[in-house]
Design an enzyme around this catalytic site. Structure first.
Site, PDB file in Angstrom:
ATOM      1  N   LYS A 203       4.851  22.390  25.787  1.00 26.23           N
ATOM      2  CA  LYS A 203       5.922  21.266  25.279  1.00 26.23           C
ATOM      3  C   LYS A 203       5.366  21.765  23.969  1.00 26.23           C
ATOM      4  O   LYS A 203       6.722  21.507  23.465  1.00 26.23           O
ATOM      5  CB  LYS A 203       6.106  20.162  26.000  1.00 26.23           C
ATOM      6  CG  LYS A 203       7.204  18.924  25.260  1.00 26.23           C
ATOM      7  CD  LYS A 203       7.281  17.460  26.116  1.00 26.23           C
ATOM      8  CE  LYS A 203       8.475  17.462  25.296  1.00 26.23           C
ATOM      9  NZ  LYS A 203       8.824  15.938  26.443  1.00 26.23           N
ATOM     10  N   GLU A 209      -6.284  22.793  23.526  1.00 29.59           N
ATOM     11  CA  GLU A 209      -6.598  23.880  24.506  1.00 29.59           C
ATOM     12  C   GLU A 209      -6.069  25.084  25.437  1.00 29.59           C
ATOM     13  O   GLU A 209      -6.531  26.012  25.198  1.00 29.59           O
ATOM     14  CB  GLU A 209      -7.043  22.802  26.204  1.00 29.59           C
ATOM     15  CG  GLU A 209      -8.091  21.504  26.059  1.00 29.59           C
ATOM     16  CD  GLU A 209      -7.157  20.512  25.483  1.00 29.59           C
ATOM     17  OE1 GLU A 209      -5.952  19.978  25.083  1.00 29.59           O
ATOM     18  OE2 GLU A 209      -7.653  19.004  25.908  1.00 29.59           O
ATOM     19  N   GLY A 265       6.118  15.844  29.524  1.00 23.63           N
ATOM     20  CA  GLY A 265       5.794  16.514  30.432  1.00 23.63           C
ATOM     21  C   GLY A 265       5.270  16.250  32.723  1.00 23.63           C
ATOM     22  O   GLY A 265       5.297  17.491  32.695  1.00 23.63           O
ATOM     23  N   ARG A 266       4.648  15.615  32.174  1.00 25.25           N
ATOM     24  CA  ARG A 266       4.515  15.205  33.858  1.00 25.25           C
ATOM     25  C   ARG A 266       5.946  14.957  34.780  1.00 25.25           C
ATOM     26  O   ARG A 266       5.237  15.130  35.936  1.00 25.25           O
ATOM     27  CB  ARG A 266       3.580  13.755  33.781  1.00 25.25           C
ATOM     28  CG  ARG A 266       4.153  12.816  33.394  1.00 25.25           C
ATOM     29  CD  ARG A 266       3.380  11.738  32.834  1.00 25.25           C
ATOM     30  NE  ARG A 266       3.714  10.572  31.966  1.00 25.25           N
ATOM     31  CZ  ARG A 266       4.497  10.709  30.771  1.00 25.25           C
ATOM     32  NH1 ARG A 266       3.570  11.065  29.991  1.00 25.25           N
ATOM     33  NH2 ARG A 266       4.700   9.035  30.142  1.00 25.25           N
ATOM     34  N   GLU A 351      -0.815   8.427  33.552  1.00 28.82           N
ATOM     35  CA  GLU A 351      -0.316   8.579  31.847  1.00 28.82           C
ATOM     36  C   GLU A 351       1.053   7.634  32.029  1.00 28.82           C
ATOM     37  O   GLU A 351       1.016   7.354  30.629  1.00 28.82           O
ATOM     38  CB  GLU A 351      -0.066   9.928  32.042  1.00 28.82           C
ATOM     39  CG  GLU A 351      -0.140   9.902  30.227  1.00 28.82           C
ATOM     40  CD  GLU A 351      -0.264  11.519  30.116  1.00 28.82           C
ATOM     41  OE1 GLU A 351       1.198  12.781  30.142  1.00 28.82           O
ATOM     42  OE2 GLU A 351      -1.241  12.503  29.044  1.00 28.82           O
ATOM     43  N   HIS A 382     -15.614  11.894  55.041  1.00 33.01           N
ATOM     44  CA  HIS A 382     -17.719  12.292  55.075  1.00 33.01           C
ATOM     45  C   HIS A 382     -18.174  12.286  53.865  1.00 33.01           C
ATOM     46  O   HIS A 382     -19.266  12.563  53.727  1.00 33.01           O
ATOM     47  CB  HIS A 382     -17.964  13.656  55.511  1.00 33.01           C
ATOM     48  CG  HIS A 382     -17.068  13.583  56.506  1.00 33.01           C
ATOM     49  ND1 HIS A 382     -17.730  13.459  58.452  1.00 33.01           N
ATOM     50  CD2 HIS A 382     -16.198  13.944  57.805  1.00 33.01           C
ATOM     51  CE1 HIS A 382     -17.074  13.759  59.408  1.00 33.01           C
ATOM     52  NE2 HIS A 382     -15.985  14.586  59.119  1.00 33.01           N
ATOM     53  N   LYS A 508      -7.750  12.520  21.282  1.00 33.47           N
ATOM     54  CA  LYS A 508      -7.140  13.504  20.282  1.00 33.47           C
ATOM     55  C   LYS A 508      -7.826  13.614  18.665  1.00 33.47           C
ATOM     56  O   LYS A 508      -8.287  14.357  18.427  1.00 33.47           O
ATOM     57  CB  LYS A 508      -6.019  13.893  20.505  1.00 33.47           C
ATOM     58  CG  LYS A 508      -6.095  14.274  22.269  1.00 33.47           C
ATOM     59  CD  LYS A 508      -4.220  14.546  21.637  1.00 33.47           C
ATOM     60  CE  LYS A 508      -3.460  14.316  23.036  1.00 33.47           C
ATOM     61  NZ  LYS A 508      -1.800  14.816  22.991  1.00 33.47           N
TER      62      LYS A 508
END
Ligand code: F6P
Length: 547
Positions: A203, A209, A265-266, A351, A382, A508
């Site tokens: 965005k 990254e 974004g999410r 978030e 398990h 960041k």
């Protein structure tokens, strides 16, 4: 919720229900019917929550006093409800074209969205037909790599995997996310650079990254073309709200697809951020996903709270979090295809709702986001279900199951579903000491009592079951929109802004300051705290020893 607020309107219900058991509550058939609601392919079963009709009514009264419809309508209409960034929140407009109710979103926004969808459609069809050279894309693409992180990764990643049975033949999808070079290294080892299409999804187009991984893949593709920039650019698309940055990074303008400030974004799967999904499943299925979400939007906008799935889900979360103080919730999909749902929900919920002040800067005055965690069943049984059944903390669970699988192995599927149903029942009903004692046959009375204590299950561990008729583009779209609206409702009820994420910024910026001290051992680390300095020093020392 602060103890004061809890005492003011839920305390009597908490006291009453703390003394009752799910065994008793489940005998009340009309209560169960009220707590099971369906929308199309989704059945939401809240009957194993420690709630009765009176408590639900109290929650409903609280909700109605909050003017939630006005708040909801403001979001759909495009009011700037993300106040810390002065932005509208219009992810619902991205699927408004599939809605039965007229959209109150600004017309210009709707027109721009439809125009972009048509651009995506044309590209997706060309790629599907095996030749997108008219769109600037290299011939012979076999692999599509989505580079993005957070909301630019989790939604498409979830949906691409969930809808694997709908994939078009001949194209493989990959997701490159972490800045850990191992991921890029491994991907480059398996792919052919001349047959790879990279979609840079960001965005902001400033995310470390994504830009670093994009550069690594660009260098790799460039080597395959002896540095011919024109050829390299034919392997890249970009999706961004920062179109100039994407272009100056090197993606030709015609290969950049927009997203907008009014889409978080999410919440962005429905935009061009879903390009890798649209390529994987084809445009028809992509539009069906939008239609599934639009159906949930219409329901959220029109159903009374008593039947409104997202509203009920949010009330139950508020009940567990604020009335009972539950600090986490386990999300356990009984479907390998939904493996990525838990991490998707971690971002969507944590978030959005991990905030401690109101938009006016005042303390929120109550607990907000629970920690969301979990993994697929039956594997989870398990691993950590022991603690969920007999541990000292009560963790509410969410089970997600699918009635009709996309495969023919009915025996497996019945076993899978029987486990889901059994876990929800066992957690709720438990096993009393006397029941365990009656089962214990070995040894004398004292030994049998010791054994029975180990085999007692306290029960009263609440869970929600969500059953999808089948995992299809439509049901997946509705499921994701259900959670989106649940998050909206909790932001409203908790009085916090669910649409910003300032909490990710501090780390960041510190990483940006630390990076030079790692790149060169001559860069000073003295500005950092003693623990950071010591670790930087340790890294340099060990590097020297292994050089
Ligand atoms: O780290 C937080 C975040 O800003 C998320 O909100 C966002 O989804 C992700 O990073 C990726 O951001 P972008 O799409 O701008 O690269």
């Amino acid at each position: 919720m602060s103890p004061e607020r809890r005492s003011s309107f839920l305390a009597e219900h908490v006291d009453r229900l703390s003394r009752s058991s799910l065994r008793e509550l489940l005998k009340d058939i009309p209560r169960g019917e009220r707590l099971r609601q369906r929308l199309g392919p989704i059945l939401l079963d809240l009957s194993r929550q420690q709630l009765d009709g009176a408590a639900l009514d109290a929650l409903g009264t609280h909700l109605e006093a909050s003017d939630w419809q006005a708040s909801r309508n403001a979001m759909f209409a495009g009011a700037p409800i993300n106040t810390s960034e002065q932005r509208a929140v219009l992810h619902t407009a991205l699927r408004a074209g599939e809605s039965r109710l007229p959209s109150p979103a600004p017309r210009a926004v709707l027109a721009e969205i439809e125009q972009t969808l048509q651009r995506i459609e044309a590209l997706v069809q060309a790629i599907g037909h095996g030749d997108a050279t008219a769109f600037g894309i290299a011939h012979g693409i076999t692999d599509v790599v989505n580079i993005g992180i957070g909301g630019s990764d989790l939604g498409p990643r979830l949906a691409v995997r969930a809808l694997a049975p709908f994939h078009v033949a001949g194209l493989r999808s990959h997701f490159l996310t972490n800045v850990d070079g191992q991921a890029a290294h491994d991907l480059m080892a398996q792919l052919d650079p001349r047959r790879t299409l990279v979609i840079m999804v960001s965005k902001t187009f400033t995310t470390q990254e994504t830009l670093l991984n994009g550069q690594v893949l660009r260098d790799w593709i460039s080597r395959a073309y002896d540095g011919n920039a024109r050829e390299v650019s034919r392997h890249f698309l970009a999706v961004s709200a920062n179109v100039p940055a994407a272009e100056s990074w090197g993606v030709p303008a015609a290969q950049v697809y927009p997203m907008w400030d009014f889409v978080g974004g999410r919440f962005s799967l429905w935009s061009a951020v879903g390009l890798s999904l649209a390529i994987a499943v084809g445009m028809e299925h992509f539009r069906t996903l939008l239609a599934g979400a639009a159906r949930m939007d219409d329901h959220f906008r029109s159903a009374p709270w008593q039947e409104n799935l997202p509203v009920l889900l949010s009330l139950v979360e508020l009940w567990n979090r604020n009335a009972f103080g539950r600090g986490s919730r386990a999300v356990v999909p009984y479907a390998d295809l939904l493996t990525d749902l838990t991490s998707y929900l971690q971002q969507l919920e944590m978030e959005s709702l991990g905030k401690q002040v109101t938009p006016q800067g005042q303390p929120a005055g109550q607990s907000t986001s629970a920690v969301v965690w979990g993994s697929v069943g039956t594997n989870a049984q398990h691993a950590y279900f022991q603690a969920l059944h007999q541990g000292t903390d009560v963790v509410p669970l969410e089970f997600i199951g699918v009635v009709q699988p996309a495969h023919e192995l009915r025996g497996n599927h019945d076993a899978l579903l029987s486990n889901l149903l059994a876990q929800a029942a066992a957690l709720a009903l438990g096993k009393t000491f006397d029941e365990a004692l009656a089962e214990a046959k070995e040894g004398d009375e004292a030994a049998r009592r010791v054994l029975a204590a180990q085999r007692t299950f306290p029960g009263d561990r609440p869970s929600t079951v969500i059953l999808l008729d089948a995992l299809t583009p439509e049901s997946l779209g509705a499921l994701i929109a259900l959670y989106e609206h649940k998050v909206f409702m909790l932001g409203h009820l908790w009085g916090i802004n669910a649409f910003d994420q300032w909490g990710v910024e501090l780390g960041k910026s510190i990483a940006r300051q630390i990076l030079p001290a790692l790149e060169s051992d001559s860069a000073s680390a003295s500005a950092f705290d003693s623990a950071t300095q010591a670790l930087i020093e340790a890294i340099h020392q060990r590097r020297k020893q292994s050089d």
